[in-house]
Design a protein around this motif. Structure first.
Motif, PDB file in Angstrom:
ATOM      1  N   LEU A 104       0.834  -1.212   0.000  1.00  0.00           N
ATOM      2  CA  LEU A 104       0.000   0.000   0.000  1.00  0.00           C
ATOM      3  C   LEU A 104       0.867   1.259   0.000  1.00  0.00           C
ATOM      4  CD1 LEU A 104      -2.715  -1.108   2.593  1.00  0.00           C
ATOM      5  CD2 LEU A 104      -3.142  -0.559   0.176  1.00  0.00           C
ATOM      6  N   PHE A 105       1.941   1.247   0.775  1.00  0.00           N
ATOM      7  CA  PHE A 105       2.858   2.392   0.819  1.00  0.00           C
ATOM      8  C   PHE A 105       3.463   2.633  -0.565  1.00  0.00           C
ATOM      9  CE2 PHE A 105       6.942   4.458   1.367  1.00  0.00           C
ATOM     10  CZ  PHE A 105       6.656   5.478   2.261  1.00  0.00           C
ATOM     11  N   PHE A 165      -0.548  -0.440   9.119  1.00  0.00           N
ATOM     12  CA  PHE A 165       0.606  -0.581  10.024  1.00  0.00           C
ATOM     13  C   PHE A 165       0.156  -0.452  11.478  1.00  0.00           C
ATOM     14  CE2 PHE A 165       3.511   0.810   6.418  1.00  0.00           C
ATOM     15  CZ  PHE A 165       4.185  -0.393   6.347  1.00  0.00           C
ATOM     16  N   GLN A 166      -0.681   0.537  11.754  1.00  0.00           N
ATOM     17  CA  GLN A 166      -1.122   0.778  13.121  1.00  0.00           C
ATOM     18  C   GLN A 166      -1.925  -0.401  13.675  1.00  0.00           C
ATOM     19  OE1 GLN A 166      -0.667   3.769  15.367  1.00  0.00           O
ATOM     20  NE2 GLN A 166       1.101   3.546  14.025  1.00  0.00           N
ATOM     21  N   SER A 191       7.772   2.499  10.051  1.00  0.00           N
ATOM     22  CA  SER A 191       6.997   2.510   8.811  1.00  0.00           C
ATOM     23  C   SER A 191       5.851   3.516   8.904  1.00  0.00           C
ATOM     24  CB  SER A 191       6.452   1.112   8.518  1.00  0.00           C
ATOM     25  OG  SER A 191       7.508   0.196   8.310  1.00  0.00           O
ATOM     26  N   SER A 192       5.241   3.594  10.074  1.00  0.00           N
ATOM     27  CA  SER A 192       4.164   4.573  10.292  1.00  0.00           C
ATOM     28  C   SER A 192       4.697   5.990  10.151  1.00  0.00           C
ATOM     29  CB  SER A 192       3.547   4.381  11.684  1.00  0.00           C
ATOM     30  OG  SER A 192       2.964   3.096  11.805  1.00  0.00           O
ATOM     31  N   ALA A 193       5.904   6.222  10.656  1.00  0.00           N
ATOM     32  CA  ALA A 193       6.537   7.541  10.535  1.00  0.00           C
ATOM     33  C   ALA A 193       6.773   7.896   9.076  1.00  0.00           C
ATOM     34  CB  ALA A 193       7.854   7.555  11.310  1.00  0.00           C
ATOM     35  N   SER A 225       8.991   6.370  19.411  1.00  0.00           N
ATOM     36  CA  SER A 225       8.390   5.073  19.756  1.00  0.00           C
ATOM     37  C   SER A 225       9.144   3.928  19.090  1.00  0.00           C
ATOM     38  CB  SER A 225       6.918   5.043  19.328  1.00  0.00           C
ATOM     39  OG  SER A 225       6.160   5.980  20.050  1.00  0.00           O
ATOM     40  N   ALA A 226       9.550   4.149  17.846  1.00  0.00           N
ATOM     41  CA  ALA A 226      10.317   3.111  17.137  1.00  0.00           C
ATOM     42  C   ALA A 226      11.607   2.802  17.881  1.00  0.00           C
ATOM     43  CB  ALA A 226      10.620   3.562  15.705  1.00  0.00           C
TER      44      ALA A 226
END
Length: 557
Positions: free
Chosen positions: A345-346, A358-359, A375-377, A396-397
């Motif tokens: 999707l990215f 991802f979340q 990946s969320s970042a 957070s990562a």
């Protein structure tokens, strides 16, 4: 006189006949199993030659190992003159100088000694190939034992020339070992042929020193787990060993996905996409784990589409990769499959959907949360979200990094450092860049050092900045930007002599550019040599310096 000559000829005939009858008929039987071989290098040039013996009717043979070192190919000639290529190496030992290999043919086979070790003084024979028609008599002088069960023979062999690697047999025609000659003594040696026969594929074969130097494909172990370990270890090997192993794996374990995915990946790397696609279609039909087969197929399509752009092979697109991973998820839902879906999707630039996917994975215990936050970042970055929001995801990562796999965290620190940089938090940026450097074990390029130089310079960490720009020059000495930056920093620090040297170096590598001359003129003026500074600035002006008059008015008066 004539009678004397007849007598001499008669005696020679009797001697030859006596030698012939002294050798048992078993010699002739063994001779049918004796082989000779030639090895070749990567360019197809002859590397070495030697002898050996077939030990099974299925083409297994043993020989001396040394001629195979560095070989990419070996061709065997049997007693009838038939030539066969060595198809697989079963095992090798450089210390004992023995190798066990296979040809794809039915062959004569010698009988191996499997009873009591011969005593001192026992008669032996060294049997050469029929092509040279030579057999030599000998006797055991001494026997030593190694590994508690194998023999090492020290022998007297009458004639050793051209017989290196030929089988040593007893009077019953049983093979004891292979002849190994010595440059320092008249004695001959042989390692127990049973030891050579025992050299079979196992999990650690790929780390064997001799096998690492032989580029002919290896025989895989018969059990799947050990074969998989060998496959992993062969991934960086030369001479087609990895591809051959993958093909062998497919044949030996047709219901396992590994062989198909590796063979397809190799075919795709060679731009043979039709072949790669056909292999993965077979995987979908033949393997027992259909979900895994769809996942591996999807990964390959995705990676190729990502690396070579979507239209490199028409049937392979991000949409195709998505179709396959959806199949895998329907067959067997798994977080690793959902993670791959998010990556697709990215790449399709569906950043909102990718972020949401991802979340959703953060609820799973078996997922790498550090990677998911990173990946969320990246999704938020693509969506141009506020920097603070992206920074929070990167924090957070990093907080979820597993200390046992810290290497994978390098991109997290680099990206966070760049965001600190953009937010003008330069000291924090330098700290994260330094962490990245340490994790990468200092294996970085000049672009990285320039990135840290800029941040260090902006927060007045001048020793660090000077060190970094010096590293830039060392790595890429032809880039004029770096000595120019170094000269400016040295000028700022009052290091006029060093600054002048940097400016001159900038001129040296880019004599048609004006930057080096402009800097040199400013340094000369600062050093009190304004006469030379005017001349140098005039040269900069001639080369296109747009601010020459302004600099002259401001600094050179």
């Amino acid at each position: 006189m004539q009678n004397t000559r007849i007598l001499i000829i008669s005696l020679l005939f009797i001697a030859a006949y006596t030698t012939a009858i002294a050798q048992p008929s078993a010699v002739k039987n063994v001779q049918k199993a004796v082989l000779s071989f030639v090895t070749y290098d990567s360019e197809g040039k002859e590397l070495a030659s030697g002898n050996g013996v077939f030990i099974s009717t299925d083409g297994e043979a043993v020989a001396t190992c040394k001629p195979f070192i560095g070989a990419y190919k070996a061709v065997v000639t049997d007693h009838s003159g038939k030539q066969m290529e060595v198809s697989r190496i079963c095992g090798a030992n450089e210390v004992h100088n023995v190798i066990h290999f296979k040809v794809d043919a039915k062959t004569p086979a010698a009988t191996l000694l499997n009873t009591t070790t011969p005593q001192q003084g026992a008669k032996v024979y060294c049997v050469g190939p029929e092509s040279i028609g030579k057999t030599s008599n000998g006797a055991i002088k001494k026997t030593e034992t190694f590994m508690d069960k194998y023999a090492y023979y020290i022998m007297k062999i009458d004639e050793q020339a051209d017989l290196e690697g030929c089988p040593i047999i007893n009077e019953q025609g049983q093979v004891l070992g292979l002849l190994q000659t010595s440059n320092s003594t008249a004695d001959a040696y042989a390692t127990d042929v049973r030891y050579a026969q025992s050299l079979m594929p196992q999990a650690l074969s790929a780390t064997n020193t001799a096998l690492l130097q032989i580029h002919i494909p290896m025989q895989l172990p018969s059990d799947q787990q050990n074969a998989q370990i060998i496959m992993m270890m062969l991934s960086s090997s030369k001479g087609g060993k990895y591809e051959a192993a993958a093909n062998d794996f497919m044949k030996a374990f047709p219901d396992a996905v590994d062989g198909y995915s590796i063979s397809a990946t190799i075919a795709a790397a060679n731009k043979d996409f039709n072949k790669a696609d056909n292999i993965m279609q077979q995987a979908l039909k033949r393997t027992s784990d259909k979900a895994l087969a769809n996942y591996e197929y999807s990964k390959l399509v995705y990676n190729i589409s990502l690396a070579l752009q979507e239209n490199s092979y028409a049937p392979w697109t991000f949409d195709k990769a998505m179709e396959l991973i959806k199949n895998a998820e329907r067959l067997s839902p798994a977080s690793i499959y959902k993670n791959h879906e998010a990556n697709i999707l990215f790449s399709q630039k569906k950043y909102i959907e990718a972020y949401s996917t991802f979340q959703s994975l953060l609820e799973n215990k078996d997922i790498n949360k550090a990677e998911i936050y990173y990946s969320s970042a990246r999704c938020k970055q693509a969506l141009q979200a506020p920097k603070e929001e992206i920074l929070a995801l990167l924090d957070s990562a990093i907080s979820h990094v597993d200390t046992l796999s810290v290497t994978s965290s390098a991109p997290y620190f680099l990206m966070r450092g760049q965001y600190y940089d953009e937010m003008q938090k330069y000291k924090e940026a330098v700290i994260d860049y330094t962490r990245y450097l340490i994790i990468m074990q200092y294996k970085v390029n000049d672009n990285f050092y320039y990135l840290r130089f800029l941040a260090a310079n902006k927060c007045r960490m001048y020793p660090q900045a000077l060190s970094d720009i010096t590293s830039c020059i060392a790595i890429n000495p032809k880039e004029p930007l770096y000595p120019a930056e170094k000269a400016q920093l040295e000028l700022k620090l009052g290091k006029f002599k060093e600054a002048e040297a940097s400016a001159n170096y900038c001129i040296q590598i880019n004599p048609e550019g004006y930057t080096g001359y402009t800097l040199l003129a400013l340094i000369q003026a600062k050093s009190g040599n304004k006469t030379e500074a005017h001349k140098t600035m005039q040269k900069a002006k001639e080369l296109g310096e747009p601010n020459a008059d302004t600099y002259t008015e401001k600094y050179l008066k």
